[in-house]
Design an enzyme around this catalytic site. Structure first.
Site, PDB file in Angstrom:
ATOM      1  N   HIS A   1     -10.736 -44.359  -7.829  1.00  0.00           N
ATOM      2  CA  HIS A   1      -9.324 -44.352  -8.217  1.00  0.00           C
ATOM      3  C   HIS A   1      -8.706 -43.009  -7.877  1.00  0.00           C
ATOM      4  CE1 HIS A   1     -11.183 -42.516 -11.747  1.00  0.00           C
ATOM      5  NE2 HIS A   1     -10.010 -42.214 -12.256  1.00  0.00           N
TER       6      HIS A   1
ATOM      7  N   HIS B   1      -7.075 -40.519  -9.484  1.00  0.00           N
ATOM      8  CA  HIS B   1      -6.938 -39.309 -10.289  1.00  0.00           C
ATOM      9  C   HIS B   1      -7.496 -38.092  -9.542  1.00  0.00           C
ATOM     10  CE1 HIS B   1      -6.387 -41.483 -14.400  1.00  0.00           C
ATOM     11  NE2 HIS B   1      -5.235 -41.188 -13.831  1.00  0.00           N
TER      12      HIS B   1
ATOM     13  N   ASP C   1      -9.142 -35.505 -10.305  1.00  0.00           N
ATOM     14  CA  ASP C   1     -10.528 -35.047 -10.502  1.00  0.00           C
ATOM     15  C   ASP C   1     -11.535 -35.939  -9.766  1.00  0.00           C
ATOM     16  OD1 ASP C   1      -9.762 -36.975 -12.481  1.00  0.00           O
ATOM     17  OD2 ASP C   1     -11.580 -36.534 -13.600  1.00  0.00           O
ATOM     18  N   HIS C   2     -11.019 -36.952  -9.065  1.00  0.00           N
ATOM     19  CA  HIS C   2     -11.880 -37.800  -8.230  1.00  0.00           C
ATOM     20  C   HIS C   2     -11.556 -37.667  -6.742  1.00  0.00           C
ATOM     21  CE1 HIS C   2     -13.389 -40.156 -11.765  1.00  0.00           C
ATOM     22  NE2 HIS C   2     -12.346 -39.525 -12.268  1.00  0.00           N
TER      23      HIS C   2
ATOM     24  N   HIS D   1      -7.951 -48.683 -16.623  1.00  0.00           N
ATOM     25  CA  HIS D   1      -7.787 -47.222 -16.706  1.00  0.00           C
ATOM     26  C   HIS D   1      -6.583 -46.894 -15.830  1.00  0.00           C
ATOM     27  CE1 HIS D   1      -8.870 -42.960 -16.720  1.00  0.00           C
ATOM     28  NE2 HIS D   1      -8.993 -42.966 -15.420  1.00  0.00           N
TER      29      HIS D   1
ATOM     30  N   ASP E   1     -14.040 -44.293 -13.850  1.00  0.00           N
ATOM     31  CA  ASP E   1     -13.623 -43.979 -15.217  1.00  0.00           C
ATOM     32  C   ASP E   1     -13.363 -45.219 -16.065  1.00  0.00           C
ATOM     33  OD1 ASP E   1     -13.742 -41.344 -14.522  1.00  0.00           O
ATOM     34  OD2 ASP E   1     -11.597 -40.938 -14.712  1.00  0.00           O
TER      35      ASP E   1
ATOM     36  N   HIS F   1     -18.151 -39.341 -15.309  1.00  0.00           N
ATOM     37  CA  HIS F   1     -18.053 -38.192 -16.221  1.00  0.00           C
ATOM     38  C   HIS F   1     -19.274 -38.122 -17.140  1.00  0.00           C
ATOM     39  CE1 HIS F   1     -13.876 -36.774 -15.610  1.00  0.00           C
ATOM     40  NE2 HIS F   1     -13.630 -38.041 -15.298  1.00  0.00           N
TER      41      HIS F   1
HETATM   42 ZN    ZN Z   1      -9.476 -41.278 -14.098  1.00  0.00          ZN
END
Ligand code: ZN
Length: 262
Positions: free
Chosen positions: A58, A60, A62-63, A116, A137, A175
């Site tokens: 996805h 985001h 942080d990915h 999410h 996530d 995570h």
């Molecule tokens: Zn995420």
């Protein structure tokens, strides 16, 4: 370039608590959700690996934050869901798409698991034993992702889909949240020996600085409250907090709301 079994999957810690998963054989690698470039690059370099593809679950940051920098070095295709928030995608994916790398190949099936984000994807290895799941996530060790887009019913449905995979399927979440999630799981099911055992196992792993992932679908089904919305102990814990809608979705919604405050 090809990925031939047997292959390994390495956990590369990134940012605060992300894992970049690197699937590789002796020479080639695929990176899943590279939230930053440097740790992925360092692993590839120290193991003499050529990156051949990047997979995104996805959009985001942080990915995806490491994709541009990695592509400056490796210029590889990037698979995922195309979106203005993730301009790096070169191959737009949908439910049912199959990815093949090499021959004999590692084959990954793409499934859509909204909840999410509405366009969140998961990758499931097609024919490995045990099975392999990259779920970003949506499903975490003993927990689930926050709900940002779509509906909670979608998130619940996505988790139910994952829960029905074979029990020995390895779960590669993005995570390291397992210890905190287990504290919540214990509040939901104080009498659960499975949760207490997992807390002890996770404590030992973290003391050795080891990842608590991958877990398995069976372990998640036994300890993850978000997959256990029909368990009487969980329903009773929520009723003590004022729950009136004891339908499976009602319990799931109440759990997610409680977790947000926990
Ligand atoms: Zn995420």
């Amino acid at each position: 370039m090809s990925i031939r079994p047997p292959f390994e999957i390495a956990a590369i810690p990134a940012l605060n608590d992300n894992y970049i998963w690197i699937i590789h054989n002796e020479s080639c690698a695929i990176a899943v959700d590279p939230g930053e470039a440097e740790p992925a690059h360092a692993y590839l370099k120290s193991h003499g690996l050529q990156l051949i593809a990047i997979l995104c679950t996805h959009r985001h940051a942080d990915h995806t934050g490491g994709i541009a920098e990695l592509r400056e070095v490796y210029n590889v295709p990037v698979y995922g869901r195309r979106h203005p928030g993730n301009p790096h995608i070169t191959h737009d994916l949908r439910e049912g798409n199959q990815l093949k790398f090499g021959s004999p190949a590692i084959e990954l099936n793409v499934i859509e698991i909204p909840g999410h984000l509405e366009d969140h994807l998961a990758y499931i290895a097609a024919d490995t034993k045990p099975g392999i799941l990259f779920c970003g996530d949506v499903l975490f060790g003993a927990g689930c992702g926050r709900h940002f887009e779509g509906t909670l019913a979608q998130l619940h449905h996505s988790l139910q889909r994952l829960a029905q995979l074979p029990g020995d399927t390895r779960v590669y979440s993005a995570h390291e949240y397992t210890a905190a999630n287990l504290r919540f799981a214990l509040a939901c099911e104080p009498g659960s020996e499975a949760v207490q055992q997992r807390i002890a196992d996770v404590k030992r792993l973290r003391a050795e600085n080891q990842p608590t992932l991958p877990s398995t679908i069976a372990l998640e089904n036994a300890t993850n409250p978000f997959l256990r919305c029909t368990q009487p102990e969980i329903i009773q814990a929520l009723q003590r907090r004022g729950l009136t809608d004891t339908s499976e979705l009602g319990v799931f919604k109440a759990l997610r709301a409680w977790r947000n405050l926990f």
